[in-house]
Structure formats: structure tokens, C-alpha cells
Design a protein around this motif. Structure first.
Motif, PDB file in Angstrom:
ATOM      1  N   TRP A   2      18.750 -13.352  -4.427  1.00 11.36           N
ATOM      2  CA  TRP A   2      19.659 -14.506  -4.366  1.00 11.36           C
ATOM      3  C   TRP A   2      20.903 -13.990  -4.623  1.00 11.36           C
ATOM      4  N   TYR A   3      21.276 -12.973  -5.628  1.00 11.96           N
ATOM      5  CA  TYR A   3      22.385 -12.662  -6.038  1.00 11.96           C
ATOM      6  C   TYR A   3      22.779 -11.489  -5.099  1.00 11.96           C
ATOM      7  N   ASP A   4      22.121 -10.976  -4.262  1.00 15.05           N
ATOM      8  CA  ASP A   4      22.526  -9.895  -3.460  1.00 15.05           C
ATOM      9  C   ASP A   4      22.647  -8.568  -4.314  1.00 15.05           C
ATOM     10  N   LEU A   5      21.624  -8.321  -5.001  1.00 20.12           N
ATOM     11  CA  LEU A   5      21.469  -7.285  -6.046  1.00 20.12           C
ATOM     12  C   LEU A   5      20.165  -6.588  -5.608  1.00 20.12           C
TER      13      LEU A   5
ATOM     14  N   VAL B 100      11.982 -10.321   0.471  1.00 18.68           N
ATOM     15  CA  VAL B 100      12.871 -10.601   1.587  1.00 18.68           C
ATOM     16  C   VAL B 100      12.245 -11.161   2.746  1.00 18.68           C
ATOM     17  N   LYS B 101      10.970 -10.369   3.289  1.00 20.76           N
ATOM     18  CA  LYS B 101      10.168 -10.663   4.313  1.00 20.76           C
ATOM     19  C   LYS B 101       9.523 -11.991   4.330  1.00 20.76           C
ATOM     20  N   ALA B 102       9.093 -12.506   3.059  1.00 22.25           N
ATOM     21  CA  ALA B 102       8.542 -13.754   2.659  1.00 22.25           C
ATOM     22  C   ALA B 102       9.711 -14.891   2.981  1.00 22.25           C
ATOM     23  N   ALA B 103      10.776 -14.634   2.303  1.00 23.60           N
ATOM     24  CA  ALA B 103      11.788 -15.386   2.396  1.00 23.60           C
ATOM     25  C   ALA B 103      12.157 -16.025   3.954  1.00 23.60           C
ATOM     26  N   LYS B 104      12.452 -14.834   4.885  1.00 24.07           N
ATOM     27  CA  LYS B 104      12.590 -15.081   6.236  1.00 24.07           C
ATOM     28  C   LYS B 104      11.621 -15.692   6.738  1.00 24.07           C
ATOM     29  N   ALA B 105      10.385 -15.901   6.380  1.00 23.91           N
ATOM     30  CA  ALA B 105       9.327 -16.606   7.038  1.00 23.91           C
ATOM     31  C   ALA B 105       9.227 -17.772   6.333  1.00 23.91           C
TER      32      ALA B 105
ATOM     33  N   ARG C 272       0.904  -1.340  -0.068  1.00 29.24           N
ATOM     34  CA  ARG C 272       0.176   0.034   0.099  1.00 29.24           C
ATOM     35  C   ARG C 272       0.788   1.221   0.125  1.00 29.24           C
ATOM     36  N   THR C 273       2.028   1.189   0.507  1.00 31.44           N
ATOM     37  CA  THR C 273       2.662   2.384   0.734  1.00 31.44           C
ATOM     38  C   THR C 273       4.068   2.757   0.091  1.00 31.44           C
ATOM     39  N   LEU C 274       4.764   1.910  -0.902  1.00 24.55           N
ATOM     40  CA  LEU C 274       5.932   1.948  -1.550  1.00 24.55           C
ATOM     41  C   LEU C 274       5.465   1.450  -3.177  1.00 24.55           C
ATOM     42  N   PRO C 275       6.277   2.294  -4.032  1.00 22.42           N
ATOM     43  CA  PRO C 275       6.464   2.022  -5.366  1.00 22.42           C
ATOM     44  C   PRO C 275       6.495   0.600  -5.490  1.00 22.42           C
ATOM     45  N   PRO C 276       5.823  -0.043  -6.576  1.00 15.02           N
ATOM     46  CA  PRO C 276       5.787  -1.609  -6.590  1.00 15.02           C
ATOM     47  C   PRO C 276       7.076  -2.251  -6.885  1.00 15.02           C
ATOM     48  N   LEU C 277       8.285  -1.607  -7.223  1.00 14.73           N
ATOM     49  CA  LEU C 277       9.349  -2.319  -7.512  1.00 14.73           C
ATOM     50  C   LEU C 277      10.022  -2.519  -5.846  1.00 14.73           C
ATOM     51  N   MET C 278      10.157  -1.342  -5.165  1.00 10.25           N
ATOM     52  CA  MET C 278      10.461  -1.571  -3.927  1.00 10.25           C
ATOM     53  C   MET C 278       9.684  -2.255  -3.122  1.00 10.25           C
ATOM     54  N   ALA C 279       8.438  -2.132  -3.059  1.00  8.19           N
ATOM     55  CA  ALA C 279       7.360  -3.137  -2.612  1.00  8.19           C
ATOM     56  C   ALA C 279       7.647  -4.582  -2.660  1.00  8.19           C
ATOM     57  N   SER C 280       7.925  -4.932  -3.856  1.00  8.75           N
ATOM     58  CA  SER C 280       8.145  -6.421  -4.060  1.00  8.75           C
ATOM     59  C   SER C 280       9.378  -6.806  -3.672  1.00  8.75           C
ATOM     60  N   SER C 281      10.632  -6.078  -3.638  1.00  6.30           N
ATOM     61  CA  SER C 281      11.732  -6.387  -3.157  1.00  6.30           C
ATOM     62  C   SER C 281      11.551  -6.571  -1.565  1.00  6.30           C
ATOM     63  N   LYS C 282      10.829  -5.776  -0.702  1.00  2.00           N
ATOM     64  CA  LYS C 282      10.699  -6.001   0.456  1.00  2.00           C
ATOM     65  C   LYS C 282       9.762  -7.113   0.859  1.00  2.00           C
ATOM     66  N   ILE C 283       8.726  -7.284   0.217  1.00  2.00           N
ATOM     67  CA  ILE C 283       7.827  -8.354   0.278  1.00  2.00           C
ATOM     68  C   ILE C 283       8.570  -9.856   0.007  1.00  2.00           C
TER      69      ILE C 283
ATOM     70  N   ASP D 286       4.153 -11.636 -12.495  1.00  2.00           N
ATOM     71  CA  ASP D 286       4.533 -12.826 -11.598  1.00  2.00           C
ATOM     72  C   ASP D 286       6.062 -12.967 -12.294  1.00  2.00           C
ATOM     73  N   LEU D 287       6.336 -12.660 -13.602  1.00  2.41           N
ATOM     74  CA  LEU D 287       7.877 -12.714 -14.307  1.00  2.41           C
ATOM     75  C   LEU D 287       8.647 -11.797 -13.535  1.00  2.41           C
ATOM     76  N   LEU D 288       8.045 -10.502 -13.314  1.00  2.00           N
ATOM     77  CA  LEU D 288       9.074  -9.445 -12.669  1.00  2.00           C
ATOM     78  C   LEU D 288       9.046  -9.865 -11.302  1.00  2.00           C
ATOM     79  N   PHE D 289       8.224 -10.381 -10.732  1.00  2.00           N
ATOM     80  CA  PHE D 289       8.498 -10.702  -9.253  1.00  2.00           C
ATOM     81  C   PHE D 289       9.609 -11.794  -8.798  1.00  2.00           C
ATOM     82  N   THR D 290       9.322 -12.775  -9.972  1.00  2.00           N
ATOM     83  CA  THR D 290      10.627 -13.674 -10.024  1.00  2.00           C
ATOM     84  C   THR D 290      11.812 -13.289 -10.281  1.00  2.00           C
ATOM     85  N   ILE D 291      11.936 -12.150 -11.080  1.00  2.00           N
ATOM     86  CA  ILE D 291      13.173 -11.431 -11.369  1.00  2.00           C
ATOM     87  C   ILE D 291      13.687 -10.503 -10.205  1.00  2.00           C
ATOM     88  N   ILE D 292      12.985 -10.227  -9.571  1.00  2.00           N
ATOM     89  CA  ILE D 292      13.260  -9.665  -8.314  1.00  2.00           C
ATOM     90  C   ILE D 292      13.731 -10.545  -7.205  1.00  2.00           C
TER      91      ILE D 292
END
Length: 277
Positions: free
Chosen positions: A225-228, A170-175, A157-168, A214-220
Motif C-alpha cells: 500500500w505504501y509502495d515499499l 499484488v496479484k490478489a489485490a488486482k483480482a 512453490r517456486t519463490l522464497p517466502p517473502l518474495m512469494a508473499s509480495s507477488k501473491i 498471518d502477521l507477516l503477510f499483513t505487513i507485506i
């Protein structure tokens, strides 16, 4: 020798005077009596793109470490805050005073280790207190506030899509929502790429959009994974594209739209080579 307290008071007075001048200027721009037609036509919603644009320009200035640019861009962002508050005041909703008082009270409330007698050992305890107090403000239990879906929805709701996807991601992976190895991510990329290509063979735009997402989210996820940083990567590509285009325009002897595609490609490669030297 000057009195430090006197100097500090003079500084505060100068700041308040400058802010008051800005507030009066914005009020004049919004005045039905001799104001600016453009400013008078604005609503909170029409100004949303400008808030986003100015915030990004502040970020760009901060990264450049150009102090003059930082001052200018922070001023532009401050203007958006004052203008939004003035429009709200015109509508009888709230004023800049309420905005300032609200954030001040929030800062005091969420920093009990500074403004009260709470003791903390490190920044992690500060963060935990912040989250607990924030949950209480929203009427949530700590258990509700810690729900993964709530955290991810906040990013959405609060971040630009690309930034939001990156944070999502990371958080999902930690969970625990994570592949066992990077090969699994590459397999997912191939799967999503195939599904996106297949969607393009249909006339269903909503399906195409979903598969592209879905494709963009997978690229993120691959980037993670490559710390980019996907946002940084895309920003760099945008900058390089503009630099090469600018170099092409300097090399060209006529407008670029007068060139055939194959000639544009030659100019592109020439510009790329010159910039890489």
C-alpha cells in the motif's frame, strides 16, 4: 582487417572450450577414481541450499555493479548447474546436453515472433504468446492457466517466502481481494498482532506459526500500500545490522560476548552514530 565471422567463430570456440574444461573438472571431482570425497557425497537434494545461496550472491553482485564479482558469482551459479547435471548423469537420469537442448528448444518454441512467422506489436503480446504456449506445453487450457489459484500456487512453490508473499499480495489485490483504504490494512495488522500475541500464550507451536505468518503477510500488504519492497527493506535492515555490529567490534577493546547488555547497548548507539555521520 579481421573477418567478423572468423572472430565470432573464434569466440564461440573459446566459450565451448572453457565450458568443456569446466565439465571435465566437475566430472573429475565426481569420479570414484581419485575424485573429491565431498563432491562424491553430494546429492541433488543436499545441493539445494547452495543453489539458493549462489543465486542470491549473483543478485547481490548485480546490484553492486561490480563486474569482477558478477563474473565470479555467475561462475559459482554455473557450477551448480553443471554439478547437478553431472550427478544426474552419474545416476543415469539425464545429462547437461539434455538440459541445454531442452532450454534451447523452449526458447525457440516460446519466441515464434523471432524464430517463426508470428508477428507481434509489443512486449505485452510477447507475454501473452509466452503464457499461451506455456499452457499448451503443460496440457492446460488458457482458462485453466488463467486461474488465480494456479498463478499464486506457482509463486508459492517456486519463490522464497517473502518474495512469494509480495507477488501473491499484488496479484490478489488486482483480482479484487483488496481493502478500500489503507486504514483497513492497519486494522487488519492490529487484529493479526493481537491474535499472534494470544497464540504465544498457548503451547501450540503450529498455531503460533500460523498466526506469525498471518502477521507477516499483513505487513507485506502494508508495504504494498505504501509502495515499499518488503524484501529490499529487510535486506537493508540486515545490512545495517551487520555494519553496526562490525563497527562495534572495531570500537570494542575485547570480544563482544564479554560485555554486559547495557554496555553493548552503549556500543551499539556509538556505532550507529558514527555510521550516520
Amino acid at each position: 582487417m579481421s573477418n567478423p565471422q572468423t572472430t565470432q567463430n573464434q569466440t564461440y570456440h573459446a566459450i565451448l572450450e572453457a565450458l568443456n574444461h569446466l565439465i571435465n573438472v566437475v566430472a573429475k571431482l565426481r569420479s570414484p577414481d581419485g575424485g573429491c570425497p565431498w563432491d562424491l557425497a553430494q546429492t541433488p537434494q543436499t545441493l539445494i541450499p547452495y543453489i539458493i545461496e549462489e543465486a542470491y550472491e549473483v543478485v547481490h553482485a548485480l546490484r553492486s555493479e561490480d563486474q569482477k564479482a558478477i563474473v565470479e558469482e555467475l561462475g559459482d551459479l554455473l557450477l551448480q548447474v553443471v554439478l547437478q547435471a553431472q550427478i544426474a548423469k552419474d545416476y543415469g537420469h539425464f545429462s547437461l546436453q539434455e538440459v541445454a537442448e531442452g532450454i534451447t528448444e523452449k526458447l525457440i518454441r516460446r519466441h515464434p515472433h523471432v524464430f517463426s512467422d508470428v508477428t507481434v506489436e509489443n512486449s505485452e503480446e510477447v507475454r501473452q504468446n509466452w503464457e499461451r504456449i506455456k499452457a499448451e506445453e503443460k496440457g492446460e487450457t488458457q482458462e485453466m492457466a488463467q486461474l488465480l489459484s494456479r498463478k499464486l500456487d506457482r509463486y508459492h512453490r517456486t519463490l522464497p517466502p517473502l518474495m512469494a508473499s509480495s507477488k501473491i499480495s499484488v496479484k490478489a489485490a488486482k483480482a479484487g481481494f483488496e481493502w478500500e483504504n489503507v486504514e483497513g490494512v492497519w486494522d487488519k495488522f492490529s487484529e493479526e498482532l493481537t491474535e499472534f500475541k494470544e497464540s504465544l500464550e498457548t503451547d501450540d507451536k503450529s498455531h503460533q506459526q500460523a498466526e506469525l505468518g498471518d502477521l507477516l503477510f499483513t505487513i507485506i500488504n502494508l508495504a504494498r500500500w505504501y509502495d515499499l519492497d518488503a524484501s529490499e527493506a529487510l535486506s537493508g535492515t540486515n545490512e545495517r545490522f551487520i555494519q553496526r555490529l562490525s563497527k562495534m567490534e572495531k570500537i570494542a577493546d575485547r570480544p563482544l560476548n564479554d560485555y554486559a547488555l547495557e554496555d553493548l547497548e552503549k556500543l551499539w548507539q556509538q556505532a550507529k552514530k558514527q555510521l550516520n555521520q
